[in-house]
Enzyme design. Sequence first.
Site, PDB file in Angstrom:
ATOM      1  N   ASP A 174     -74.072  49.248 -35.332  1.00  0.00           N
ATOM      2  CA  ASP A 174     -74.657  47.908 -35.367  1.00  0.00           C
ATOM      3  C   ASP A 174     -76.034  48.004 -36.011  1.00  0.00           C
ATOM      4  OD1 ASP A 174     -73.989  45.064 -34.034  1.00  0.00           O
ATOM      5  OD2 ASP A 174     -76.152  45.369 -34.080  1.00  0.00           O
ATOM      6  N   ARG A 199     -66.875  43.455 -40.653  1.00  0.00           N
ATOM      7  CA  ARG A 199     -66.376  43.356 -39.275  1.00  0.00           C
ATOM      8  C   ARG A 199     -64.877  43.619 -39.173  1.00  0.00           C
ATOM      9  NH1 ARG A 199     -69.970  40.789 -35.662  1.00  0.00           N
ATOM     10  NH2 ARG A 199     -72.009  41.394 -36.361  1.00  0.00           N
ATOM     11  N   ARG A 253     -63.236  42.746 -32.648  1.00  0.00           N
ATOM     12  CA  ARG A 253     -62.440  42.028 -31.654  1.00  0.00           C
ATOM     13  C   ARG A 253     -61.155  41.392 -32.154  1.00  0.00           C
ATOM     14  NH1 ARG A 253     -67.370  38.802 -29.418  1.00  0.00           N
ATOM     15  NH2 ARG A 253     -67.724  39.008 -31.633  1.00  0.00           N
ATOM     16  N   ARG A 262     -61.975  49.322 -26.147  1.00  0.00           N
ATOM     17  CA  ARG A 262     -63.356  49.005 -25.825  1.00  0.00           C
ATOM     18  C   ARG A 262     -63.578  48.754 -24.342  1.00  0.00           C
ATOM     19  NH1 ARG A 262     -67.390  47.573 -25.456  1.00  0.00           N
ATOM     20  NH2 ARG A 262     -68.057  45.648 -26.390  1.00  0.00           N
ATOM     21  N   TYR A 265     -84.639  39.431 -35.459  1.00  0.00           N
ATOM     22  CA  TYR A 265     -84.135  39.717 -34.103  1.00  0.00           C
ATOM     23  C   TYR A 265     -85.258  40.201 -33.193  1.00  0.00           C
ATOM     24  CZ  TYR A 265     -79.167  39.108 -35.034  1.00  0.00           C
ATOM     25  OH  TYR A 265     -77.953  38.565 -35.320  1.00  0.00           O
TER      26      TYR A 265
HETATM   27  O1  CP3 Z   1     -68.067  45.661 -40.083  1.00  0.00           O
HETATM   28  C1  CP3 Z   1     -67.643  46.456 -39.238  1.00  0.00           C
HETATM   29  O2  CP3 Z   1     -66.439  46.460 -38.890  1.00  0.00           O
HETATM   30  C2  CP3 Z   1     -68.537  47.534 -38.690  1.00  0.00           C
HETATM   31  C3  CP3 Z   1     -69.225  47.247 -37.506  1.00  0.00           C
HETATM   32  C4  CP3 Z   1     -70.415  46.311 -37.430  1.00  0.00           C
HETATM   33  C5  CP3 Z   1     -70.816  45.769 -36.182  1.00  0.00           C
HETATM   34  N1  CP3 Z   1     -71.993  45.097 -36.370  1.00  0.00           N
HETATM   35  C6  CP3 Z   1     -70.109  45.966 -34.910  1.00  0.00           C
HETATM   36  C7  CP3 Z   1     -70.190  44.902 -33.887  1.00  0.00           C
HETATM   37  C8  CP3 Z   1     -71.336  45.893 -38.387  1.00  0.00           C
HETATM   38  C9  CP3 Z   1     -71.366  46.155 -39.880  1.00  0.00           C
HETATM   39  C10 CP3 Z   1     -72.341  45.140 -37.702  1.00  0.00           C
HETATM   40  C11 CP3 Z   1     -73.537  44.584 -38.361  1.00  0.00           C
HETATM   41  C12 CP3 Z   1     -74.285  43.506 -37.706  1.00  0.00           C
HETATM   42  N2  CP3 Z   1     -74.618  43.389 -36.407  1.00  0.00           N
HETATM   43  C13 CP3 Z   1     -74.857  42.430 -38.398  1.00  0.00           C
HETATM   44  C14 CP3 Z   1     -74.797  42.207 -39.871  1.00  0.00           C
HETATM   45  C15 CP3 Z   1     -73.501  41.624 -40.273  1.00  0.00           C
HETATM   46  C16 CP3 Z   1     -73.390  40.145 -40.045  1.00  0.00           C
HETATM   47  O3  CP3 Z   1     -72.511  39.776 -39.258  1.00  0.00           O
HETATM   48  O4  CP3 Z   1     -74.155  39.406 -40.639  1.00  0.00           O
HETATM   49  C17 CP3 Z   1     -75.512  41.610 -37.457  1.00  0.00           C
HETATM   50  C18 CP3 Z   1     -76.239  40.314 -37.740  1.00  0.00           C
HETATM   51  C19 CP3 Z   1     -75.361  42.247 -36.197  1.00  0.00           C
HETATM   52  C20 CP3 Z   1     -75.874  41.792 -34.880  1.00  0.00           C
HETATM   53  C21 CP3 Z   1     -74.741  41.495 -33.969  1.00  0.00           C
HETATM   54  N3  CP3 Z   1     -74.047  42.464 -33.254  1.00  0.00           N
HETATM   55  C22 CP3 Z   1     -74.093  40.251 -33.735  1.00  0.00           C
HETATM   56  C23 CP3 Z   1     -74.549  38.923 -34.306  1.00  0.00           C
HETATM   57  C24 CP3 Z   1     -73.006  40.493 -32.862  1.00  0.00           C
HETATM   58  C25 CP3 Z   1     -71.956  39.521 -32.393  1.00  0.00           C
HETATM   59  C26 CP3 Z   1     -72.159  39.030 -31.025  1.00  0.00           C
HETATM   60  C27 CP3 Z   1     -70.825  38.597 -30.449  1.00  0.00           C
HETATM   61  O5  CP3 Z   1     -70.394  39.204 -29.463  1.00  0.00           O
HETATM   62  O6  CP3 Z   1     -70.217  37.666 -31.010  1.00  0.00           O
HETATM   63  C28 CP3 Z   1     -73.002  41.884 -32.577  1.00  0.00           C
HETATM   64  C29 CP3 Z   1     -72.034  42.597 -31.726  1.00  0.00           C
HETATM   65  C30 CP3 Z   1     -71.038  43.412 -32.468  1.00  0.00           C
HETATM   66  N4  CP3 Z   1     -71.348  44.308 -33.428  1.00  0.00           N
HETATM   67  C31 CP3 Z   1     -69.622  43.399 -32.255  1.00  0.00           C
HETATM   68  C32 CP3 Z   1     -69.097  44.356 -33.147  1.00  0.00           C
HETATM   69  C33 CP3 Z   1     -67.663  44.782 -33.283  1.00  0.00           C
HETATM   70  C34 CP3 Z   1     -68.837  42.547 -31.246  1.00  0.00           C
HETATM   71  C35 CP3 Z   1     -69.185  42.814 -29.820  1.00  0.00           C
HETATM   72  C36 CP3 Z   1     -68.307  43.765 -29.032  1.00  0.00           C
HETATM   73  O7  CP3 Z   1     -67.263  44.275 -29.480  1.00  0.00           O
HETATM   74  O8  CP3 Z   1     -68.703  44.000 -27.871  1.00  0.00           O
END
Ligand code: CP3
Length: 345
Positions: free
Chosen positions: A73, A24, A28, A37, A150
């Site tokens: 994602d 990540r 954010r 964004r 999910y």
């Molecule tokens: O690592 C990176 O910088 C690359 C980008 C990345 C994202 N998601 C972008 C994202 C990666 C590798 C993921 C993988 C992902 N997505 C996982 C596996 C990693 C982990 O955390 O265990 C999982 C479980 C997801 C599902 C998911 N997507 C979640 C739980 C969330 C967070 C929800 C929140 O808003 O707190 C997301 C959204 C997400 N994916 C964001 C980002 C940058 C944040 C939301 C946004 O910017 O609008």
Amino acid sequence: MSEPVFIRACRGESVAHVPVWFMRQAGRSLPEYRALRGTGSILEAIGDPVLACEITMQPVRRYGVDAAILFSDIIVPYHAIGFGVDIVPGRGPVIAQPFSSAADLERLRDLTDVDIEHVTRTIDLVVKELEATNTPLIGFAGAPFTVASYLVEGGPTREFALIKTLMHAEPLLFDLLLDRLTDITITFLRAQVAHGARVVQLFDSWAGALTRDEYRRFALPATERVLASIADLGVPTILFGVGTGELLELMSAANSSVMGIDWHVDLDEGRRRVGGRAVQGNLDPARCLGGVDLAVEGAREVMARAGSEAGHIFNLGHGVLPSTDPSTLEAVVRVVHEEGLAGVR
Ligand code: CP3
């Protein structure tokens, strides 16, 4: 050009410095990310290759990390085939009609190159930008069990009630579901590597919810098949989960090149549990919320546990928390590059 240290470390080879990147890292915690964004869905940003490339590059420029990870994602391929997924800010993936019966298998058709053209176009752009510094791009996918949780639960869960009920009450349907997800995952990862991803990480983020018997029966076979089906590509693979201390030995059977270790397990013990293969981790993300000094102290503790043997990729034990001050991660990168000893010639 010589092989990047990140790739050498994945293979357990000696390195000029200990490589570091952050799960990540694009997201954010970066003001430049928030500025770009706006308020739209993250899926819109992922669907725009120029924007997604820029977001992928932001942490590489700011931190000087040893790898980029594609801005995408784990639910992207399921969104692409029209399963009906959205990502709700602050919550995560949400499914309009969760998977609940055999009829839903038809909603999980094979993934095609056209479905993920936005992703492969992003990779083309990123790879071009990374060329000058020979920085490798990490491609990734969700492991089938984590994605299934999910799709079945309909969103994030603490109890895993529906997925565990499905596993135990209808194991054959569960197997059919995992088979579909495994095929999609393989296609997704192969496409990313074909376009220039040089390492792939499989996120089995929720595997830690399983008992050892459940992991062996319901998660490992699919993960093993994913990794076996991309082995011919010759790229290092990283398998990561959270709360997987009791599962690390079993997870090793899936044969990834590197095992991601969360912060609950000391790295020296983690290395033993994964049979000496390369490890990635594992600074507690919360340790980065109290300023530079606390984070640097934590990074030194992790490096001490990593020791001097080759095969350590420094990372957090899970994703960067949104309230992390980027200057803290800048300091962590500096101290890892300056003081890391694992495999340093
Ligand atoms: O690592 C990176 O910088 C690359 C980008 C990345 C994202 N998601 C972008 C994202 C990666 C590798 C993921 C993988 C992902 N997505 C996982 C596996 C990693 C982990 O955390 O265990 C999982 C479980 C997801 C599902 C998911 N997507 C979640 C739980 C969330 C967070 C929800 C929140 O808003 O707190 C997301 C959204 C997400 N994916 C964001 C980002 C940058 C944040 C939301 C946004 O910017 O609008």
